[in-house]
Design a protein around this motif. Sequence first.
Motif, PDB file in Angstrom:
ATOM      1  N   VAL A 186       0.854  -1.196   0.000  1.00  0.00           N
ATOM      2  CA  VAL A 186       0.000   0.000   0.000  1.00  0.00           C
ATOM      3  C   VAL A 186       0.889   1.244   0.000  1.00  0.00           C
ATOM      4  O   VAL A 186       1.949   1.252   0.615  1.00  0.00           O
ATOM      5  CB  VAL A 186      -0.967  -0.002   1.228  1.00  0.00           C
ATOM      6  CG1 VAL A 186      -0.208   0.040   2.544  1.00  0.00           C
ATOM      7  CG2 VAL A 186      -1.960   1.149   1.144  1.00  0.00           C
ATOM      8  N   TYR A 192      -3.912   0.121  -2.740  1.00  0.00           N
ATOM      9  CA  TYR A 192      -3.453  -1.229  -2.391  1.00  0.00           C
ATOM     10  C   TYR A 192      -3.146  -2.038  -3.642  1.00  0.00           C
ATOM     11  O   TYR A 192      -3.770  -1.839  -4.687  1.00  0.00           O
ATOM     12  CB  TYR A 192      -4.546  -1.960  -1.610  1.00  0.00           C
ATOM     13  CG  TYR A 192      -4.655  -1.519  -0.172  1.00  0.00           C
ATOM     14  CD1 TYR A 192      -3.986  -2.207   0.826  1.00  0.00           C
ATOM     15  CD2 TYR A 192      -5.418  -0.411   0.181  1.00  0.00           C
ATOM     16  CE1 TYR A 192      -4.078  -1.802   2.153  1.00  0.00           C
ATOM     17  CE2 TYR A 192      -5.516   0.010   1.499  1.00  0.00           C
ATOM     18  CZ  TYR A 192      -4.839  -0.699   2.475  1.00  0.00           C
ATOM     19  OH  TYR A 192      -4.932  -0.291   3.781  1.00  0.00           O
ATOM     20  N   LEU A 255      -2.338  -7.774   4.838  1.00  0.00           N
ATOM     21  CA  LEU A 255      -2.975  -6.466   5.028  1.00  0.00           C
ATOM     22  C   LEU A 255      -2.708  -5.936   6.432  1.00  0.00           C
ATOM     23  O   LEU A 255      -2.401  -4.756   6.616  1.00  0.00           O
ATOM     24  CB  LEU A 255      -4.484  -6.583   4.772  1.00  0.00           C
ATOM     25  CG  LEU A 255      -4.894  -6.728   3.299  1.00  0.00           C
ATOM     26  CD1 LEU A 255      -6.363  -7.132   3.177  1.00  0.00           C
ATOM     27  CD2 LEU A 255      -4.631  -5.426   2.536  1.00  0.00           C
TER      28      LEU A 255
END
Lengths: 260, 152
Positions: A186, A192, A255
């Motif tokens: 990111v 992203y 993430l």
Amino acid sequence: MIEIKDYFRPKTLEEAYEKLLSVEGAEIIGSGAFMRLSSRKINLAIDLQDVGLNYVKLENDEIKIGGATPLGYVERSEIIKNAFNGKLSEVFQLIWSVQLRNVATIGGTIFPRLGFSDLITALLALNTDIVLFNNGRMPLEVFLEERIRKDILVEIIIKNENRKFSFQNIRNSFYDFSILNAAVSVDKDNNYRIAIGARPAVAKLAINAMNYLKENNNIEEAAKIAAQEMDYGTNIKGSKEYREMIAPVLVKRGLEEVIK
Amino acid sequence: MKIKMTINNVLKEVEVSPSEFLLDVLRRLDYMSVKKGCDTGTCGVCTVLMDGKPVLSCSVLAASADGHKITTIEGLRDDPEFKAISQALLDEGADQCGFCSPGLILNVYAMKRDLKNPTEEEMKKYLVGNLCRCTGYMPQMRAIKKYFEVRS
């Protein structure tokens, strides 16, 4: 058995490309690593070690890596060690052994679009272009979809932007191929990039999940979307069902790491 | 085809076929420390140094070694680092059948140049491609750790 009729070491890319087109059954070889795992005949093996494609350099905001550069040379480069908090360098260290990385080249890894490749997944999640001698520059994701066979990988170009990057994989032991891998990155504007590979097919971007994250910040949901938009298969390393189950977990871990 | 390689500091001109790999050429030339194990780039017993860097000689086309410098452990016979590594392995009883020793020693030799004060984890990562069929790697790790401590 591998059978090579003739060997040619060109001095220039023009010479290499000319031979690749003019000799039937000619192939560019990246040194020979893993070549003997398959049984085939090569009429002319073209070795690019003398054409000047062995380098890692930083130009403006781009990292450029020559197509004939051994993986070990890239891994040891200060430019790669400093890029993306050293995380890209760590991906190289996951690839087989030190001895093999000193032989296998960047071009030999990317050009055949190997499904088990950890590197392709990682590079997809960063902004990477590849430059082909004949077909020119294109994003890595475009190259992976194309059916280009007779060409030479001149260099790869990684955008050296301020991206947070995470690479996740599951394997039976450190010295093995990934059963599944996922890479996430990111930038500071919350753009992203998510890639999933070793499914066992070649890595792909999870476009729906990337779009979802533009408007939303539920990473659990994003991981689910990413996992669902991929196809999975069964091979000696693992079953389709197993891969489907672990995919959202790997993406979520990635993430979580880049959001931290 | 004819190729030229500097093997253990001696320039050799060798006739090779384009299908041949470096491992088979070296053994043909009687460098018997270079072992043939898996022959598919996995086990590490065929490791040699090419221009100072460890490579799998089973995965290097002989033709592509043309013009390069190859070192096998025969070439390190009088090298103090080589002696220290092999002594450390002997002291810990890690020589065992000896089949993996040449490849392992060459990789430890290269690791010493590549890594400064490595942790045990870093050593393991570096040596992951050197398999041993006899045991569980414990005596080797003890020996290598001792070698690094003594030397650094």
